[in-house]
Structure formats: C-alpha cells, structure tokens
Design a protein around this motif. Sequence first.
Motif, PDB file in Angstrom:
ATOM      1  N   SER A 147      33.844  46.193  28.613  1.00  0.00           N
ATOM      2  CA  SER A 147      34.685  45.353  29.458  1.00  0.00           C
ATOM      3  C   SER A 147      35.839  44.759  28.655  1.00  0.00           C
ATOM      4  N   GLY A 187      37.080  51.480  36.841  1.00  0.00           N
ATOM      5  CA  GLY A 187      35.809  50.971  36.364  1.00  0.00           C
ATOM      6  C   GLY A 187      34.998  52.014  35.616  1.00  0.00           C
ATOM      7  N   GLU A 314      36.293  44.440  35.928  1.00  0.00           N
ATOM      8  CA  GLU A 314      36.374  45.716  36.630  1.00  0.00           C
ATOM      9  C   GLU A 314      36.841  45.547  38.070  1.00  0.00           C
TER      10      GLU A 314
END
Length: 337
Positions: A147, A187, A314
Amino acid sequence: MATPTELGQSRYMQVTATIRAIMQRIQQIWRGSSAASIEDDLFGEAGAAIADAVVEGQLSVADAAQAYIAAQMAAQGGAALAEATLVASAFAGIAPDGGPLETLLFLPAIGVRRRLAAGMSPEEAMIGGLADMARYASTSISDTARSADQVAMAAHPNCVAYMRVVRLPACARCIILAGQIYPHSEGFLRHPNCDCQTLPLRENEWPGVATPEQLIEGMSERERRRVFTVAGARALEAGADPGQVVNARRGMDVAHIYGRRLQVTHEGATRRAVYGRSRDRAGDRMDRFAGQRFGEATSMRYSRSRNVPRLLPEEIFRVAEGRDHELRLLRRYGYIV
C-alpha cells in the motif's frame, strides 16, 4: 547504480527480513502465554507487545517505500524527486481489511479456544494459535508495504504503472498473475500470507520478470499438483491456459457507504492521528466513542471524525479521476503531505 530488478529484490528482502524479525519477537512473547489464559494474555501486556511489534514492522516498511520508488524511477532514467512526502504513520495500526490491528491480533485467542473445544491438547491449540498470529502479522506488514509503495508511486509523476512479481513458492492465484502490468492506481489483488511485490514502471515494459508459464515450468510435479490440484496439473501438462485452470479472485469485499461501495477505515481518524487532526481543523464534528483494545471497549475518551470516513489508499486509486485528484485525496486522508 543498481538495476530495477536488483532494487526490486532489495525491497523484497527488506520487507521479508522485517517480517522475520517481527515474527521472532512474537514467538518469544507467545511462549510466555498458555492456552488457559490466552484471552487475558492477548488482552493484556502480551497482546500489547505483539501489537507494538507489528506496528513497528508496518512503520519500517512504509518508511522505506518512498526511497524505494525514487530509486526505481532514477534507475529507469526518470526524476527521483516526488511531488509529495509519504506519511509512514498513516499506514500503521491498520489491519488489511481497514479495521483495528489490535482486534485482528486478538483473533488467535479465539482460534485457540475453538481448537480446545474440538478436542486438541493445549500444546496443539497453542501451536495453531501461533500459526494464526503469524499469518495475521505477516499479512499486515506485507500489505502495508504494498500500500505504501502504491502511494509513493502516485507521488512520482514519472511512474505510470507497476508489474506484479511472483516468487516461488506461490499459490495458483498469484502464479497466473505473474508479470502482469497494471496502471499505478489499480488495486493489488492479494490474499493472506501473499508476498507478491509491485515493481514500479516508467514504461509499459519490464524485461526479465518471470511469466506464469516460466514459474510453472520451474515447479516440480509434486508442487504443481499441490498448487493446482492433480486435475489442474494434468491440464497444464496438456497445454491448458493457466488463467483458465485457476479461478483467480477478482476484487475484495467492500462496505456500502453513501450509496457507493467504498473501502474505508476509522483507524487514524481520531483527533490524535494525522487524518483526524486535519479533519478537526477543517471543522468536522467529532463524536465521542469507546476505544477498542483487542475487540473490547475501553472508555469514551476518544473523539473521531463524524462526517468524513477515511478512505483506504486502494479505494482512493479506484475512485480518483486522474493523478491530481489522487494526490488531493491522498493528502486529504493523511497519507502524504
């Protein structure tokens, strides 16, 4: 200067080394607990020590993300200077599903109790509980690294995409995605214990990364049967498309908020957190609420933003309309400054 592939390998080793170090600490803490007192242990000092260790791991991998992406861009001939600075603390204390990390790390106690109820010995139940804890802790750190890497990609105007790099051993769902290129804002498909990596790209080309076919070719017959099942392995040997053999997961569960399917978290939304402070200064109403420690309420001493939920990175990439919009949202929710 290191090559992009070498930089990617170094980043992978940094994340895996961090996970190993944290897991060694967790194992030492776990040895001081017993099946009879596991709930109290994880609710008390042992649980707090485990949570602190995982948060330390999350901070470590998130803090290294921006330097890694900058090095990749420089190695590919682009500018290393980013448009914004990543805030490592914005990624800490959050579970992969957006919930409180401490609540996730209490689940092994429930697993131990269920194993005892199923007739396992206390020793067997505790071994199973440690395996649960290892899965939750390692997944939380790996997910934080991915992330943070994607947020750092968004802060670099030269970064246009990333490639998924898969290393054996790996599951069938990951193998068929090896070498796939995605826009930097798309994502990352993952599962518990997934250690696949994102490699940032200036161009839609990345030589030297293993394809699904090459990964499968490098597996033993026993490994192919374990990963793809006996029937799936036979189909691959007959020349079947790996993507057709494997029912790869496409997407994750999300919540319905404001009439849309959005991934959000309340973690980091208190007055003491980066995002929470920014919302408080903006005049958002703050509601009093009971803090959560390992799934149980503590007191009403916390205040949290009422009007604006905190989007996960995301989800920001999914809904943003262009890079400028991404940067605005990432700043708004405290991931960059």
